[in-house]
Enzyme design. Structure first.
Site, PDB file in Angstrom:
ATOM      1  N   GLU A 111       0.850  -1.192   0.000  1.00 13.89           N
ATOM      2  CA  GLU A 111       0.000   0.000   0.000  1.00 13.89           C
ATOM      3  C   GLU A 111       0.882   1.237   0.000  1.00 13.89           C
ATOM      4  O   GLU A 111       1.977   1.232   0.586  1.00 13.89           O
ATOM      5  CB  GLU A 111      -0.888   0.018   1.245  1.00 13.89           C
ATOM      6  N   LYS A 113       2.184   4.761   1.208  1.00  9.22           N
ATOM      7  CA  LYS A 113       2.255   5.402   2.524  1.00  9.22           C
ATOM      8  C   LYS A 113       1.856   6.866   2.360  1.00  9.22           C
ATOM      9  O   LYS A 113       2.573   7.644   1.736  1.00  9.22           O
ATOM     10  CB  LYS A 113       3.667   5.293   3.101  1.00  9.22           C
ATOM     11  N   ASP A 115       0.975  10.709   3.416  1.00  8.69           N
ATOM     12  CA  ASP A 115       1.524  11.691   4.348  1.00  8.69           C
ATOM     13  C   ASP A 115       0.399  12.574   4.857  1.00  8.69           C
ATOM     14  O   ASP A 115       0.098  13.628   4.301  1.00  8.69           O
ATOM     15  CB  ASP A 115       2.604  12.531   3.650  1.00  8.69           C
ATOM     16  N   ARG A 134      -4.227   9.918  16.581  1.00  4.43           N
ATOM     17  CA  ARG A 134      -3.210   8.947  16.986  1.00  4.43           C
ATOM     18  C   ARG A 134      -2.677   9.231  18.386  1.00  4.43           C
ATOM     19  O   ARG A 134      -2.491   8.341  19.198  1.00  4.43           O
ATOM     20  CB  ARG A 134      -2.054   8.990  15.980  1.00  4.43           C
ATOM     21  N   TYR A 223      -7.128   2.209   5.625  1.00  2.00           N
ATOM     22  CA  TYR A 223      -6.269   1.103   5.196  1.00  2.00           C
ATOM     23  C   TYR A 223      -6.126  -0.039   6.199  1.00  2.00           C
ATOM     24  O   TYR A 223      -5.423  -1.002   5.921  1.00  2.00           O
ATOM     25  CB  TYR A 223      -4.872   1.613   4.856  1.00  2.00           C
ATOM     26  N   LYS A 310      10.709   3.749   2.537  1.00  2.00           N
ATOM     27  CA  LYS A 310      10.661   5.191   2.260  1.00  2.00           C
ATOM     28  C   LYS A 310      11.352   5.488   0.929  1.00  2.00           C
ATOM     29  O   LYS A 310      12.467   5.021   0.678  1.00  2.00           O
ATOM     30  CB  LYS A 310      11.362   5.974   3.385  1.00  2.00           C
ATOM     31  N   CYS A 404      29.877  25.569  27.555  1.00  7.41           N
ATOM     32  CA  CYS A 404      28.424  25.633  27.378  1.00  7.41           C
ATOM     33  C   CYS A 404      28.004  27.040  26.940  1.00  7.41           C
ATOM     34  O   CYS A 404      28.400  28.026  27.578  1.00  7.41           O
ATOM     35  CB  CYS A 404      27.718  25.266  28.685  1.00  7.41           C
ATOM     36  N   CYS A 407      25.782  28.515  30.164  1.00  4.86           N
ATOM     37  CA  CYS A 407      26.276  28.749  31.526  1.00  4.86           C
ATOM     38  C   CYS A 407      27.803  28.801  31.612  1.00  4.86           C
ATOM     39  O   CYS A 407      28.355  28.931  32.711  1.00  4.86           O
ATOM     40  CB  CYS A 407      25.739  27.676  32.475  1.00  4.86           C
ATOM     41  N   CYS A 422      27.156  19.350  28.769  1.00 10.58           N
ATOM     42  CA  CYS A 422      27.398  20.325  29.826  1.00 10.58           C
ATOM     43  C   CYS A 422      27.130  19.615  31.154  1.00 10.58           C
ATOM     44  O   CYS A 422      26.009  19.164  31.404  1.00 10.58           O
ATOM     45  CB  CYS A 422      26.467  21.528  29.678  1.00 10.58           C
ATOM     46  N   CYS A 428      22.429  24.741  34.922  1.00 16.98           N
ATOM     47  CA  CYS A 428      22.347  25.235  33.545  1.00 16.98           C
ATOM     48  C   CYS A 428      20.875  25.450  33.182  1.00 16.98           C
ATOM     49  O   CYS A 428      20.096  24.489  33.155  1.00 16.98           O
ATOM     50  CB  CYS A 428      22.991  24.217  32.604  1.00 16.98           C
TER      51      CYS A 428
END
Length: 666
Positions: A111, A113, A115, A134, A223, A310, A404, A407, A422, A428
């Protein structure tokens, strides 16, 4: 003819015309004639409210306002799919399947896919009962009022052989033509156009006014059916049956007798997908037989019997303007490429992930470079290569930061780790804010009335320094904050109070222990039952827990060795947060199967497979996914998988029937 019968006849006729137009693409009356009949039905229903039906064609025009979408637990979990990016991946997948099933002849359903936005629609007695997004797979939002406005979704099924209750899954999509029309209308009034069809379709489902949803040209491609006592035994047969019941099932689906035929399907649609009226980014391949699907089962996230292939993703080139560095809630540093805006796969891309220092060094990526950006199986685009032929003169190699950016703490990188970190875990700001944002998230404490921006606002105003502080917030403290009104402040405090009822496994996930995701948190909670037992577990104890490795075990121990973490947990406990599993009382529970591990295989007469597994656990036993030397019994039904039969015989594991199992627990 009486009024009620006239109303029923009109509904039936209009439902048929809707199906002809929106599903079959073959209208049999004009739009004008349809509107006249719809108006006649509306007038009759208005004059005779005693004959109201929530599934009448007149209800598709919208009108219902939904202020807050109710959260609904799915009867059947909505799993995600594993992705493959090559035909070799599919061959490996088939090999894994055959190891479980034992080299049986397989058919596959292929099938496209789509989007779009995933949806699960429940039908009872042939009528649309509920539609749920979902969500996180376990629960989603009730968007029934909005779904009813989509005319390709039947409100009343045709035929008579459908089950009393079942769910059907699909994608809510926005065809290209409708998307372009919507954008053209926005441009004409000087508004910003939508970025892509998928996000627009998803956003449409959460509009509060269903009248506005009805104005959008949404469609629904279905589906997969799931439920008990379905009148078919395979995925492909299910698709054909769903069409007969009135569902819009794409005609592109194909039954393949081998992976070679699957590859032919993929090759064809990799070229011809561009001619479709909606977005598709791959092919979903499913083992056709439901019996084999049951044998293969699920991993923690995905069905073993399905794989998404894909299509090769789009690539574009653009210029790298700068590199910035983000600090995550665990302290991990993520380098981000800031790009000249470019169109990619339907969206405008301005930023892309650079992953880590090794990736930057490998690509030798520099500010000012022309780079190739790809958006494949990931949400966040990534840079895959540099066009060195277009590199400006005198560019400097990129030197990864040493401190970092938030910080100024010196970064560390442990042996074997891909990322820099970090170490200023408790000082932080982005780490503190990130941990609190994780704590309140839907899969964790699910605190209503509190979002990520508000967390940052609370922290920046000195009201919270860790997630335990949330439980001391008052309405008076919150009210002076920007964009906070009385009602918002009250809802926030109520949401925090309500979270005290969240079960232990969610709380454990919410604590933000490094490497302890949602699935691991559930395993640890089930194994140890209380936070005290978990906090006292040794490294070896933890490693012996199913699917807990050395890295996770060390992280758990480090978390509980930290005094500040222990103080926070004590505070949370004092506020009433759940730190132990509250077992539901099962009057039929026994310990008759204690210490025994069972594997279930085949089709049963007196139990569904799920009910059989529950019966094992209710009586103290453990359910295994595969046969090993630790397996005590295989409960075998009809059509037991040959590979499992062979493995059980090799290991001399006892094979018992359904009736013999029942005797064990009586």
């Amino acid at each position: 003819m009486d009024i009620q019968q006239t109303i029923l006849n009109l509904r039936q006729e209009l439902n048929l015309h809707n199906h002809n137009y929106y599903v079959l693409d073959h209208p049999t009356i004009s739009d004008y004639e349809f509107d006249i009949k719809l108006k006649e039905l509306q007038d009759l229903e208005n004059n005779h409210p005693e004959y109201f039906d929530a599934n009448s064609p007149t209800q598709r025009v919208g009108g219902a306002i939904t202020k807050n979408f109710q959260t609904v637990v799915h009867d059947y979990r909505m799993y995600s799919l594993d992705n493959s990016y090559s035909k070799a991946d599919l061959l490996d997948w088939e090999n894994r399947i055959q190891k479980v099933l034992g080299n049986v002849a397989l058919q596959y359903t292929c099938e496209l896919k789509y989007d779009g936005a995933s949806i699960s629609i429940t039908y009872e007695n042939g009528k649309l009962k509920r539609a749920v997004t979902r969500g996180d797979g376990f629960q989603g939002d009730d968007v029934t009022n909005n779904i009813k406005t989509i005319r390709s979704i039947p409100l009343q099924l045709t035929g008579t052989n459908f089950p009393d209750k079942f769910d059907i899954r699909g994608e809510i999509i926005l065809p290209f033509a409708g998307f372009e029309k919507m954008n053209q209308e926005l441009i004409e009034i000087g508004e910003t156009p939508y970025s892509n069809p998928r996000n627009t379709a998803s956003g449409s489902l959460k509009l509060q006014d269903s009248t506005e949803v009805a104005k959008r040209p949404l469609d629904c491609l279905l589906y997969f059916l799931i439920g008990s006592n379905l009148p078919f035994k395979s995925q492909y047969e299910g698709l054909e049956t769903a069409r007969k019941w009135g569902f819009k099932v794409p005609n592109e689906a194909k039954l393949a007798n081998s992976l070679e035929e699957v590859f032919e399907f993929i090759n064809y649609w990799d070229i011809h997908r561009h001619n479709l009226p909606y977005e598709t980014d791959g092919v979903v391949v499913k083992v056709n037989s439901f019996q084999y699907q049951d044998e293969l089962g699920y991993t923690a996230k995905s069905p073993r019997w399905a794989m998404a292939y894909k299509f090769k993703s789009e690539q574009v080139s653009t210029k790298l303007k700068s590199i910035s560095y983000q600090v995550g809630r665990t302290g991990a540093i993520t380098p981000v490429a800031n790009l000249e805006p470019v169109q990619l796969a339907g969206t405008i891309v301005k930023r892309a992930s650079l992953h880590n220092a090794d990736q930057i060094e490998k690509l030798d990526i520099r500010v000012g470079d022309t780079v190739f950006v790809e958006k494949g199986g990931e949400i966040i685009p990534k840079i895959i290569a540099v066009d060195v032929t277009k590199r400006p003169e005198n560019t400097e190699p990129t030197h990864y930061i040493t401190h970092c950016p938030e910080c100024e703490t010196e970064l560390v990188r442990s042996e074997g780790e891909a990322n820099h970190y970090c170490p200023n875990f408790y000082g932080c700001p982005p780490q503190i804010i990130g941990r609190i944002q994780h704590f309140i998230s839907r899969k964790a404490m699910d605190i209503e009335g509190l979002g990520g921006e508000t967390v940052a606002l609370l922290y920046n105003n000195g009201l919270v320094h860790n997630y335990a502080d949330l439980y001391e917030l008052t309405v008076d403290q919150i009210l002076p904050l920007e964009r906070m009104a009385q009602k918002s402040a009250e809802n926030l405090v109520k949401g925090v109070e309500k979270s005290k009822k969240i079960p232990f496994e969610n709380v454990l996930f919410a604590l933000g222990i490094r490497f302890v995701g949602e699935t691991v948190a559930k395993k640890l909670a089930k194994h140890y039952a209380t936070i005290d037992a978990l906090s006292q577990a040794s490294l070896m104890d933890l490693i012996l827990v199913d699917e807990i490795g050395d890295r996770i075990a060390k992280s758990v121990i480090e978390f509980f060795e930290n005094e500040e973490n222990r103080i926070i947990i004590d505070r949370l406990r004092s506020y009433g947060v759940q730190f132990e599993i509250i077992e539901k009382i099962n009057l039929n529970a026994t310990n008759k199967l204690s210490g025994k591990t069972f594997v279930v295989s085949g089709v049963f007469e007196q139990f569904s497979r799920d009910d059989l597994k529950k019966a094992i656990e209710d009586n103290g036993g453990k359910v295994g996914s595969s046969i090993s030397s630790k397996t005590d019994f295989v409960v075998a039904g009809d059509n037991m998988g040959p590979a499992k039969l062979e493995k059980a015989n090799q290991l001399k594991v006892a094979i018992i029937s359904e009736d013999e199992f029942i005797k064990l627990i009586q």
